[in-house]
Design a protein around this motif. Structure first.
Motif, PDB file in Angstrom:
ATOM      1  N   GLY A  70    -130.055 132.680-106.996  1.00 41.66           N
ATOM      2  CA  GLY A  70    -129.746 133.846-107.473  1.00 41.66           C
ATOM      3  C   GLY A  70    -129.591 134.974-106.831  1.00 41.66           C
ATOM      4  O   GLY A  70    -130.086 135.008-105.605  1.00 41.66           O
ATOM      5  N   GLU A  93    -117.140 132.148-105.031  1.00 37.99           N
ATOM      6  CA  GLU A  93    -116.706 131.858-106.248  1.00 37.99           C
ATOM      7  C   GLU A  93    -115.008 131.879-106.424  1.00 37.99           C
ATOM      8  O   GLU A  93    -114.525 130.891-107.116  1.00 37.99           O
ATOM      9  N   ARG A 100    -120.222 129.528-111.317  1.00 40.76           N
ATOM     10  CA  ARG A 100    -121.447 130.058-112.153  1.00 40.76           C
ATOM     11  C   ARG A 100    -120.915 129.799-113.478  1.00 40.76           C
ATOM     12  O   ARG A 100    -119.818 130.599-113.866  1.00 40.76           O
ATOM     13  N   THR A 101    -121.512 129.099-114.631  1.00 36.96           N
ATOM     14  CA  THR A 101    -121.114 129.101-115.752  1.00 36.96           C
ATOM     15  C   THR A 101    -122.421 129.426-116.535  1.00 36.96           C
ATOM     16  O   THR A 101    -123.782 128.816-116.129  1.00 36.96           O
ATOM     17  N   ARG A 102    -122.544 130.159-117.853  1.00 42.02           N
ATOM     18  CA  ARG A 102    -123.594 129.987-118.618  1.00 42.02           C
ATOM     19  C   ARG A 102    -123.443 128.886-119.842  1.00 42.02           C
ATOM     20  O   ARG A 102    -122.478 128.468-120.529  1.00 42.02           O
ATOM     21  N   THR A 112    -127.834 130.450-116.485  1.00 38.56           N
ATOM     22  CA  THR A 112    -126.744 130.294-115.577  1.00 38.56           C
ATOM     23  C   THR A 112    -126.884 129.134-115.001  1.00 38.56           C
ATOM     24  O   THR A 112    -128.002 129.133-114.100  1.00 38.56           O
ATOM     25  N   ARG A 113    -125.748 128.434-114.651  1.00 38.08           N
ATOM     26  CA  ARG A 113    -125.876 126.949-113.952  1.00 38.08           C
ATOM     27  C   ARG A 113    -125.021 127.315-112.782  1.00 38.08           C
ATOM     28  O   ARG A 113    -123.800 127.419-112.901  1.00 38.08           O
ATOM     29  N   THR A 114    -125.634 127.081-111.627  1.00 41.66           N
ATOM     30  CA  THR A 114    -124.733 127.225-110.247  1.00 41.66           C
ATOM     31  C   THR A 114    -124.476 125.887-110.024  1.00 41.66           C
ATOM     32  O   THR A 114    -125.195 124.930-109.717  1.00 41.66           O
TER      33      THR A 114
END
Length: 364
Positions: A70, A93, A100-102, A112-114
């Motif tokens: 992060g 990105e 990055r998705t929530r 948040t998934r990276t």
């Protein structure tokens, strides 16, 4: 004198074969054996990404799976501020390297998934499906690549030309290339009777590949030169009394340290060294403390350790009484006052100075 000269780098540059380019960077390449990451030139030499974004991308690719990446974490790791780190992540990105998705977790929490992709171009073409795995190479064998088909169609018959099919890709393994295996000659079936002798099939040697100009230099690992082994000290005269005292001291060491169990051959080899200590008026307690103090754990070769200590810690001979006596200074001649001119001059007896005596002899 403010410029530091690296002798190792100078030797490396001197060992470069062929002409050296007059300007630009010169590569001195040493092969990595552990802790390295494969980074594509499409990221390291990206024309639209900033230098900060390229550095952040390479750093994220070198981290193992599950590491926090992060903005707060990267800011605590690097001197750049949150604004530069956030801009670099947005650049990655925008070009497909980072996503990055929530996601909603249990009990209504949101996280948040990276996801980082080392080759976004292959994913956009639809020919590669990423496989989650560690990003840092290790000494373990590479993970097996998994074949995934886009459509369930029967596989074509094998032909002489190999065409790579879509394969899964890890974040650390580069895109595989088809490798043709060498043709194997079938072994003849054993038949009774003498076997016919077959001439060996000549294998053509590959043509030598011309060396590219200014090729990177691969330097061998430097090893420190071995120091010659110092001889064991010996006394001037190994008397029977010295031999017996040295043997008894070496055999008694195991009572004070359980690791120092010596064989008879080792005791006979180390006797001259202990005798040299005793000849220099070293007490048995001092020798025992020097040989048994701070033993390494575990101790695998006690005889080698004792040989080293007897050689390296040998005390000098004790000085004699005359060596310790204070040095005497030469007697100083006192000053006297001349009876004639009352000048000061050095002499053990009072009287006249040299000039007055000279005048007296001239008058006489």
């Amino acid at each position: 004198m403010d410029t530091q000269h690296d002798n190792a780098l100078a030797h490396a540059l001197a060992a470069i074969p062929g002409p050296v380019p007059p300007s630009g960077v010169i590569h001195v390449v040493i092969p990595h054996t552990s802790r390295f990451t494969v980074v594509g030139n499409h990221l390291a030499q990206h024309a639209e990404l900033s230098l900060v974004a390229i550095g952040v991308g390479v750093h994220i690719q070198s981290l193992p799976a599950g590491t926090e990446v992060g903005i707060k974490t990267l800011t605590a790791r690097f001197p750049e501020g949150e604004v530069k780190i956030a801009c670099a992540l947005r650049e990655l990105e925008a070009h497909g390297y980072l996503r990055r998705t929530r996601v909603r977790l249990t009990k209504g929490r949101v996280a948040t998934r990276t996801v980082f992709c080392n080759q976004p171009g292959a994913v956009l073409r639809g020919g590669m499906v990423p496989v989650v795995g560690p990003a840092v190479r290790s000494a373990a064998p590479a993970p097996t690549l998994v074949r995934e088909h886009i459509h369930h169609v029967p596989e074509p018959e094998p032909t002489a030309v190999l065409e790579p099919r879509p394969m899964a890709e890890t974040t650390s393994v580069p895109e595989p290339m088809p490798v043709l295996e060498p043709t194997r000659v079938p072994e003849p079936t054993p038949v009774p009777g003498p076997m016919p002798v077959r001439e060996p099939i000549p294998v053509p040697k590959p043509a030598p590949v011309p060396e590219a100009p200014h090729a990177p230099v691969r330097l061998p690992s430097r090893t420190a030169p071995t120091q010659p082994r110092r001889p064991l000290p010996r006394p001037q005269a190994l008397t029977p009394e010295l031999r017996q005292a040295a043997s008894a001291l070496l055999a008694d060491l195991r009572r004070h340290a359980e690791e120092l169990v010596l064989s008879e051959e080792a005791v006979e080899e180390l006797v001259p060294g202990v005798a040299a200590w005793l000849e220099r008026d070293a007490t048995t307690d001092a020798i025992r403390r020097a040989l048994t103090a701070d033993l390494p754990q575990p101790l695998r070769h006690p005889a080698r350790l004792l040989r080293h200590r007897l050689t390296a810690l040998l005390p000098p001979p004790l000085p004699g009484v005359h060596d310790l006596a204070a040095t005497r200074r030469a007697p100083v001649t006192p000053f006297q006052t001349c009876d004639g001119c009352e000048r000061a001059f050095r002499s053990h007896d009072p009287g006249h100075c040299r000039d007055c005596r000279a005048q007296y002899w001239e008058a006489a």
